[in-house]
Design a protein around this motif. Structure first.
Motif, PDB file in Angstrom:
ATOM      1  N   GLY A   1       0.792  -1.219   0.000  1.00 14.78           N
ATOM      2  CA  GLY A   1       0.000   0.000   0.000  1.00 14.78           C
ATOM      3  C   GLY A   1       0.831   1.279   0.000  1.00 14.78           C
ATOM      4  N   TRP A   2       2.154   1.136   0.054  1.00 12.09           N
ATOM      5  CA  TRP A   2       3.056   2.291   0.113  1.00 12.09           C
ATOM      6  C   TRP A   2       3.113   2.975  -1.250  1.00 12.09           C
ATOM      7  CZ3 TRP A   2       6.373   3.837   4.263  1.00 12.09           C
ATOM      8  CH2 TRP A   2       7.324   4.813   3.937  1.00 12.09           C
ATOM      9  N   VAL A   3       3.032   4.307  -1.264  1.00  4.62           N
ATOM     10  CA  VAL A   3       3.125   5.071  -2.510  1.00  4.62           C
ATOM     11  C   VAL A   3       4.259   6.090  -2.381  1.00  4.62           C
ATOM     12  CG1 VAL A   3       1.968   6.688  -4.072  1.00  4.62           C
ATOM     13  CG2 VAL A   3       0.679   4.807  -3.042  1.00  4.62           C
ATOM     14  N   SER A   4       5.152   6.112  -3.350  1.00  2.00           N
ATOM     15  CA  SER A   4       6.188   7.138  -3.446  1.00  2.00           C
ATOM     16  C   SER A   4       5.833   8.040  -4.614  1.00  2.00           C
ATOM     17  CB  SER A   4       7.560   6.498  -3.713  1.00  2.00           C
ATOM     18  OG  SER A   4       7.975   5.727  -2.610  1.00  2.00           O
ATOM     19  N   TYR A   5       6.007   9.363  -4.425  1.00  2.00           N
ATOM     20  CA  TYR A   5       5.695  10.277  -5.522  1.00  2.00           C
ATOM     21  C   TYR A   5       6.529  11.538  -5.393  1.00  2.00           C
ATOM     22  CZ  TYR A   5       2.890  13.007  -2.220  1.00  2.00           C
ATOM     23  OH  TYR A   5       2.494  13.774  -1.155  1.00  2.00           O
ATOM     24  N   VAL A   6       6.551  12.325  -6.473  1.00  2.00           N
ATOM     25  CA  VAL A   6       7.188  13.638  -6.446  1.00  2.00           C
ATOM     26  C   VAL A   6       6.168  14.679  -6.879  1.00  2.00           C
ATOM     27  CG1 VAL A   6       9.589  12.938  -6.732  1.00  2.00           C
ATOM     28  CG2 VAL A   6       8.144  13.188  -8.756  1.00  2.00           C
ATOM     29  N   ALA A   7       6.309  15.890  -6.318  1.00  3.69           N
ATOM     30  CA  ALA A   7       5.416  17.000  -6.642  1.00  3.69           C
ATOM     31  C   ALA A   7       6.270  18.247  -6.867  1.00  3.69           C
ATOM     32  CB  ALA A   7       4.431  17.241  -5.500  1.00  3.69           C
ATOM     33  N   GLU A   8       5.652  19.270  -7.431  1.00  4.68           N
ATOM     34  CA  GLU A   8       6.346  20.557  -7.565  1.00  4.68           C
ATOM     35  C   GLU A   8       6.644  21.081  -6.152  1.00  4.68           C
ATOM     36  OE1 GLU A   8       7.430  22.242 -10.082  1.00  4.68           O
ATOM     37  OE2 GLU A   8       6.334  21.552 -11.853  1.00  4.68           O
ATOM     38  N   ASN A   9       7.877  21.524  -5.921  1.00  6.80           N
ATOM     39  CA  ASN A   9       8.241  22.063  -4.600  1.00  6.80           C
ATOM     40  C   ASN A   9       7.366  23.247  -4.222  1.00  6.80           C
ATOM     41  OD1 ASN A   9      10.282  20.191  -4.347  1.00  6.80           O
ATOM     42  ND2 ASN A   9      11.873  21.561  -5.104  1.00  6.80           N
ATOM     43  N   SER A  10       6.884  23.980  -5.242  1.00  2.00           N
ATOM     44  CA  SER A  10       6.094  25.190  -4.986  1.00  2.00           C
ATOM     45  C   SER A  10       4.605  24.902  -4.800  1.00  2.00           C
ATOM     46  CB  SER A  10       6.274  26.163  -6.158  1.00  2.00           C
ATOM     47  OG  SER A  10       5.885  25.530  -7.375  1.00  2.00           O
ATOM     48  N   ASP A  11       4.211  23.631  -4.883  1.00  2.00           N
ATOM     49  CA  ASP A  11       2.792  23.271  -4.812  1.00  2.00           C
ATOM     50  C   ASP A  11       2.396  22.923  -3.377  1.00  2.00           C
ATOM     51  OD1 ASP A  11       0.233  22.322  -5.077  1.00  2.00           O
ATOM     52  OD2 ASP A  11       0.753  20.581  -6.296  1.00  2.00           O
ATOM     53  N   PRO A  12       1.622  23.800  -2.695  1.00  2.00           N
ATOM     54  CA  PRO A  12       1.243  23.507  -1.311  1.00  2.00           C
ATOM     55  C   PRO A  12       0.345  22.271  -1.198  1.00  2.00           C
ATOM     56  CG  PRO A  12       0.072  25.449  -2.120  1.00  2.00           C
ATOM     57  CD  PRO A  12       1.065  25.073  -3.176  1.00  2.00           C
ATOM     58  N   GLU A  13      -0.351  21.943  -2.291  1.00  2.00           N
ATOM     59  CA  GLU A  13      -1.230  20.765  -2.272  1.00  2.00           C
ATOM     60  C   GLU A  13      -0.456  19.468  -2.484  1.00  2.00           C
ATOM     61  OE1 GLU A  13      -4.675  21.072  -1.789  1.00  2.00           O
ATOM     62  OE2 GLU A  13      -4.082  23.139  -1.366  1.00  2.00           O
ATOM     63  N   GLU A  14       0.811  19.582  -2.925  1.00  5.47           N
ATOM     64  CA  GLU A  14       1.633  18.410  -3.222  1.00  5.47           C
ATOM     65  C   GLU A  14       0.955  17.465  -4.205  1.00  5.47           C
ATOM     66  OE1 GLU A  14       4.003  16.193  -0.693  1.00  5.47           O
ATOM     67  OE2 GLU A  14       5.092  17.935  -0.018  1.00  5.47           O
ATOM     68  N   THR A  15       0.380  18.014  -5.267  1.00  5.37           N
ATOM     69  CA  THR A  15      -0.241  17.189  -6.305  1.00  5.37           C
ATOM     70  C   THR A  15       0.852  16.372  -6.990  1.00  5.37           C
ATOM     71  OG1 THR A  15      -1.830  18.958  -6.667  1.00  5.37           O
ATOM     72  CG2 THR A  15      -1.704  17.239  -8.353  1.00  5.37           C
ATOM     73  N   PRO A  16       0.733  15.039  -6.993  1.00  4.38           N
ATOM     74  CA  PRO A  16       1.808  14.229  -7.579  1.00  4.38           C
ATOM     75  C   PRO A  16       2.013  14.506  -9.065  1.00  4.38           C
ATOM     76  CG  PRO A  16       0.394  12.874  -6.191  1.00  4.38           C
ATOM     77  CD  PRO A  16      -0.292  14.207  -6.339  1.00  4.38           C
ATOM     78  N   LEU A  17       3.265  14.721  -9.440  1.00  6.83           N
ATOM     79  CA  LEU A  17       3.634  14.774 -10.861  1.00  6.83           C
ATOM     80  C   LEU A  17       3.671  13.357 -11.417  1.00  6.83           C
ATOM     81  CD1 LEU A  17       6.673  17.220 -10.630  1.00  6.83           C
ATOM     82  CD2 LEU A  17       4.504  17.697 -11.791  1.00  6.83           C
ATOM     83  N   VAL A  18       4.224  12.460 -10.613  1.00  7.44           N
ATOM     84  CA  VAL A  18       4.351  11.054 -10.986  1.00  7.44           C
ATOM     85  C   VAL A  18       4.611  10.273  -9.696  1.00  7.44           C
ATOM     86  CG1 VAL A  18       6.857  11.166 -11.395  1.00  7.44           C
ATOM     87  CG2 VAL A  18       5.485   9.457 -12.631  1.00  7.44           C
TER      88      VAL A  18
ATOM     89  N   ASP B   1      17.083  19.591   4.862  1.00  5.09           N
ATOM     90  CA  ASP B   1      15.887  20.421   4.664  1.00  5.09           C
ATOM     91  C   ASP B   1      16.192  21.407   3.536  1.00  5.09           C
ATOM     92  OD1 ASP B   1      13.539  21.856   4.833  1.00  5.09           O
ATOM     93  OD2 ASP B   1      14.142  22.991   6.601  1.00  5.09           O
ATOM     94  N   ASP B   2      16.393  20.861   2.336  1.00  7.46           N
ATOM     95  CA  ASP B   2      16.820  21.685   1.207  1.00  7.46           C
ATOM     96  C   ASP B   2      15.775  22.722   0.800  1.00  7.46           C
ATOM     97  OD1 ASP B   2      19.208  20.403   1.171  1.00  7.46           O
ATOM     98  OD2 ASP B   2      18.873  19.274  -0.674  1.00  7.46           O
ATOM     99  N   ASP B   3      14.489  22.416   1.006  1.00  2.00           N
ATOM    100  CA  ASP B   3      13.476  23.397   0.586  1.00  2.00           C
ATOM    101  C   ASP B   3      13.144  24.398   1.705  1.00  2.00           C
ATOM    102  OD1 ASP B   3      12.010  21.786   2.261  1.00  2.00           O
ATOM    103  OD2 ASP B   3      10.622  21.071   0.717  1.00  2.00           O
ATOM    104  N   GLY B   4      13.803  24.244   2.867  1.00  3.95           N
ATOM    105  CA  GLY B   4      13.678  25.229   3.932  1.00  3.95           C
ATOM    106  C   GLY B   4      12.323  25.283   4.611  1.00  3.95           C
ATOM    107  N   ASN B   5      11.571  24.176   4.570  1.00  5.32           N
ATOM    108  CA  ASN B   5      10.235  24.203   5.188  1.00  5.32           C
ATOM    109  C   ASN B   5      10.257  23.730   6.643  1.00  5.32           C
ATOM    110  OD1 ASN B   5      10.547  21.453   4.984  1.00  5.32           O
ATOM    111  ND2 ASN B   5       8.684  21.081   3.788  1.00  5.32           N
TER     112      ASN B   5
END
Length: 195
Positions: free
Chosen positions: A28-45, A61-65
């Motif tokens: 059931g584990w899912v790995s995905y990537v999203a646009e760093n600027s997308d607060p919704e973290e909509t998966p690109l793939v 913490d490369d994106d500084g969040n």
């Protein structure tokens, strides 16, 4: 493969083998990537039921969040491709999006996608394979590295396009060698899927 582990995605009916050091995640584990600027973290793939090599290979913490994120050395998994018009398109887009999302953001021009080629696995599955790489990722973050992805897309017996993808860090001493990636890809096979 003798001594290797078998990874199964029961939902997609896909199995493949990975070397012993890889860790298998739950189905059931899912790995995905999203646009760093997308607060919704909509998966690109993304992909599910993956195997991961050295999950905590690099942590920062490369994106500084304020959240420490782990960069694995490599991962591989499978998914359905309901929107793909062809296996070639699915393979090319999977490879491109994984490299862009994992390594090259926000620079799309740093991603190069190679030609799509036919490929047949050891079990006789025929489909399309493509590899994408990033070059010149600036390394401003502690875990900024170039990467590569190899995606294999094919039609399952139900006529649905599905895919398997490898994604990993490139240009480091412990990079997964290309012959190993091809050996893993060669083990991709169909198994009974669960409804």
């Amino acid at each position: 493969m003798p001594g290797w582990k078998t990874v199964v995605n029961p939902k997609r009916g896909i199995a493949f083998d990975v070397p012993a050091p890889w860790a298998l995640k739950s189905t059931g584990w899912v790995s995905y990537v999203a646009e760093n600027s997308d607060p919704e973290e909509t998966p690109l793939v993304g992909f599910s039921a993956p195997a991961i090599l050295k999950e905590k290979w690099c942590r920062s913490d490369d994106d500084g969040n304020g959240t420490q994120e782990d960069t694995p050395l490599a991962a591989a998994g499978s998914r359905g491709e309901p929107d793909a018009r062809s296996t070639a398109e699915a393979a090319r887009e999977n490879a491109r999006l994984w490299v862009y999302g994992s390594y090259a953001q926000p620079s799309k021009e740093k991603v190069t996608t190679g030609a799509v080629k036919p490929f047949t696995t050891r079990s006789g599955i025929t489909g399309s394979v493509a590899t994408a790489t990033s070059t010149g990722v600036d390394g401003t973050g502690r875990c900024s590295y170039d990467g590569r992805a190899t995606a294999f897309a094919f039609e399952n017996p139900a006529g649905e396009t599905v895919s398997w993808t490898f994604v990993g860090v490139r240009g480091v001493d412990d990079e997964v060698p290309e012959p190993t990636v091809r050996k893993i890809l060669g083990t991709v096979r169909l198994v009974d899927s669960t409804p």
